[in-house]
Structure formats: structure tokens, C-alpha cells
Design an enzyme around this catalytic site. Structure first.
Site, PDB file in Angstrom:
ATOM      1  N   ASP A 182      32.005  73.316  73.276  1.00 15.75           N
ATOM      2  CA  ASP A 182      32.929  72.283  73.754  1.00 15.75           C
ATOM      3  C   ASP A 182      34.280  72.425  73.060  1.00 15.75           C
ATOM      4  O   ASP A 182      34.375  72.987  71.966  1.00 15.75           O
ATOM      5  CB  ASP A 182      32.385  70.880  73.421  1.00 15.75           C
ATOM      6  CG  ASP A 182      31.230  70.460  74.327  1.00 15.75           C
ATOM      7  OD1 ASP A 182      30.988  71.130  75.346  1.00 15.75           O
ATOM      8  OD2 ASP A 182      30.577  69.454  74.005  1.00 15.75           O
ATOM      9  N   ARG A 205      34.544  76.546  80.842  1.00 16.61           N
ATOM     10  CA  ARG A 205      34.501  75.254  81.533  1.00 16.61           C
ATOM     11  C   ARG A 205      35.944  74.748  81.574  1.00 16.61           C
ATOM     12  O   ARG A 205      36.657  74.826  80.569  1.00 16.61           O
ATOM     13  CB  ARG A 205      33.637  74.270  80.762  1.00 16.61           C
ATOM     14  CG  ARG A 205      33.697  72.854  81.345  1.00 16.61           C
ATOM     15  CD  ARG A 205      33.119  71.821  80.378  1.00 16.61           C
ATOM     16  NE  ARG A 205      31.720  72.029  80.121  1.00 16.61           N
ATOM     17  CZ  ARG A 205      31.133  71.682  78.965  1.00 16.61           C
ATOM     18  NH1 ARG A 205      31.837  71.152  77.977  1.00 16.61           N
ATOM     19  NH2 ARG A 205      29.852  71.901  78.776  1.00 16.61           N
TER      20      ARG A 205
END
Ligand code: FDA
Length: 299
Positions: free
Chosen positions: A126, A176
Site C-alpha cells: 500500500d 494499484r
């Protein structure tokens, strides 16, 4: 509306008792234990969706804490393999010690990449606030030299992101793409939502044109529409992109996306840190507090 969001974040949130907060949080965090998250993964898999599980936590303050987080991810990878589930893991570098010892953090994530590779699984790193961006990208590039089962995240609100993606594209990258959830100064991040959205699409286009793997993480239906239109025009391989959404956010859009037949991954956070983590995020980002408040009113 920004005023209402600030009131919710600043005045209402601090006086909400923990048991009431738990009822709100249950919508976004299925529970404190790995088993709670895996039960949701199982259900989503049976409905045709895959998942990514996130052990809640950030900014570990000791190496012990970072090592415990890695152990929990290890357990998650083992359970996913044992139960034959379709889920990877998402982790935050500061949870694994980035701000304590960069090299140790790298080693812990590398061990998880190795473990995931043995189980034919994948690790998503992340992206946190802008103080972590360069370290996270450096770590990703270093890991990617050895592991093709690792990816990271880019945020379309950052002014630097388009350049970062151009650089990353040379190495068959896996990213992402999200808007970004942290509150950043204007000199670092765009504040205008139409620019953030245009930047988002520029990044997706760059990725799909150049054969990178794109995780399209958004609940913004305008962006979803634009990405679907782009997919229609570019016709990329189905192995080169997936949609991603947070568990508990806009199930209607989730079902609409599922019907398109494109791969859809749901992000499932779990862990004992749910209260500290959720309240910190909500206080920092009044817009988020506004979403949660409005979603609660709709029920
Ligand atoms: P936008 O903010 O415009 O929201 C569109 C609509 O979705 C809103 O109007 C609201 O109705 C609904 N909505 C969005 N978020 C909601 C919420 N939390 N609760 C209730 N309703 C909500 N960020 C980051 O900085 N680093 C990261 O690594 C990640 N990882 C990540 C993974 C996945 C799978 C997703 C979907 C998102 C992230 N994010 C993230 C968060 C992301 O940056 C962004 O803050 C949120 O997704 C909200 O942005 P949207 O693109 O959904 O648009």
C-alpha cells in the site's frame, strides 16, 4: 458539505463511544481476527470476486511490533493457501517498520514475497502519506528485480505520480491506482477533484497502453465509466487489469462491476487495531468522515 464533514470528524467522532463506533466500523472491518476476514473472503469468492486482506496497523513504534505484523501476514498467507482461497495480501510499510529501520522493513517484506511466491500468491505494498512515497517506490523497485509477485500503489492526487509511473513502466510494473486518502499540502498534491480524476485516467491509460498491470481502485462511478470506455477501445488482455473496491463501500456499484465480467478484487482490512486506525483516518480526513456518516444515514 465540507463544513458538515469537518463537524462529523472534529466534533461528533470524539464523543462516539467505542461500542457505537464498532457498529459503524463493522461495515468496513469484518472483525479483529484473521478468521473474520477469511469468512468474508470465502463468501466473496463464492460470488465470483477475489480479495486482498490487510492487517490493520501503521507506524509501528518498535521492531517487535513490525515483526508481529509480519508474523500475522505469514499466518494469513498460510491460511489462504490451506483453504485454497483467492486472495492476496496488502500491507503498509510503516506497519512493517519503515520508520524504525528501513532495511529491516525491506527484509520483512521480502520474506513475505518469498512466502507468497512459494504459494503462487502476491503481495501488494500500500502507499501511505507523501513522507513514505520515495522509500516505498524504492523498496518496490528493489523487490521487483527478484519478485514478479509484488506490486505497489500510486495516488493520482500526487503531482509526482505521472512521472513515477513513466519511470516504473520500464520494468513490467504492477500498480494499484487510487486517488489517495491522506491529507497533503497543495504543493505536493492536487486539490481540485477534476484534476485528480484527469490524472487518474492519464495514469490508467499509460498503464494499459504500455502493458503494465493495473489495479483500478475506485468507487467513483464517473471514473469507472471512463475506465470501462477505455477498456472497450484499447481491448487490453484480461490478464492486465482488475477493478478493486473497499469492502463495505457501494455494494451496488460492486454488483454492477461484477456483471461486466471483469476481475474484481475486494480489499478487506481486519485486526485489533481497528479503533485507533479508523478514528485516526477519519479525524485526519473529514471527507472520509462525511462518506461514512452519509452511508450510515442511508441504511
Ligand atoms: P471518491 O473519493 O470520489 O469516492 C466516490 C464515492 O465512493 C463517494 O462519493 C462515496 O460515496 C464512496 N466512498 C468512497 N470511499 C468511501 C468510504 N471510505 N466510505 C464510504 N463511502 C466511500 N489510498 C491510499 O492513499 N493508499 C492506498 O494504498 C489505498 N489503497 C486502496 C485500495 C483500494 C482497493 C481502494 C478502493 C482504495 C484505496 N485507497 C488507498 C483509498 C483511495 O485513495 C480513496 O481515498 C478512496 O478509494 C476514495 O476515492 P474514490 O476513488 O472511491 O473516489
Amino acid at each position: 458539505m465540507a463544513f458538515v464533514d469537518k463537524v462529523v470528524a472534529g466534533a461528533i467522532l470524539p464523543i462516539v463511544p467505542k461500542f457505537v463506533a464498532r457498529r459503524f466500523a463493522k461495515r468496513y472491518v469484518p472483525g479483529e481476527k484473521l478468521e473474520d476476514a477469511l469468512a468474508v473472503v470465502k463468501k466473496l469468492n463464492s460470488l465470483g470476486m477475489c480479495a486482498t486482506v490487510d492487517v490493520l496497523g501503521e507506524f509501528s513504534t518498535s521492531l517487535n511490533e513490525a515483526v508481529s505484523a509480519a508474523e500475522e501476514y505469514n499466518r494469513a498467507l498460510e491460511a489462504i493457501a490451506d483453504e485454497n482461497l483467492d486472495s492476496n495480501i496488502s500491507l503498509k510499510p510503516t506497519h512493517l517498520g519503515l520508520k524504525i529501520n528501513r532495511e529491516k522493513c525491506y527484509e520483512l517484506i521480502k520474506e513475505l514475497c518469498e512466502k507468497a511466491r512459494q504459494a503462487d500468491n502476491f503481495v501488494r505494498i500500500d502507499m501511505e502519506d507523501s513522507a513514505c512515497t520515495q522509500d516505498t517506490l524504492d523498496m518496490y523497485v528493489r523487490l521487483r528485480k527478484e519478485y514478479d509477485n509484488v506490486g505497489t500503489v500510486v495516488q493520482s492526487y500526487l503531482r509526482r505520480t505521472l512521472d513515477d509511473v513513466r519511470k516504473l513502466l520500464s520494468s513490467n510494473t504492477n500498480l494499484r491506482i487510487c486517488k489517495g486518502v491522506y491529507v497533503e499540502p497543495r504543493r505536493i498534491a492536487y486539490k481540485d477533484m477534476s484534476i485528480i480524476n484527469r490524472n487518474y485516467m492519464a495514469i490508467v491509460e499509460l498503464m494499459l497502453f504500455n502493458g503494465g498491470y493495473a489495479g483500478i481502485a475506485t468507487h467513483d462511478e464517473v471514473l469507472v465509466w471512463e475506465v470501462l470506455d477505455l477498456i472497450e477501445r484499447l481491448n487490453p488482455s484480461a490478464h492486465k487489469f482488475e477493478f478493486q473496491m473497499l469492502w463495505g463501500v457501494d455494494n451496488e456499484l460492486r454488483d454492477i462491476l461484477l456483471e461486466t465480467g471483469h476481475k474484481l478484487r475486494i480489499y478487506i482490512p481486519y485486526g485489533e487495531n481497528w479503533y485507533a486506525y479508523s478514528t485516526r483516518r477519519l479525524k485526519e480526513n473529514p471527507r472520509l468522515a462525511g462518506f461514512v456518516f452519509k452511508a450510515a444515514l442511508k441504511r
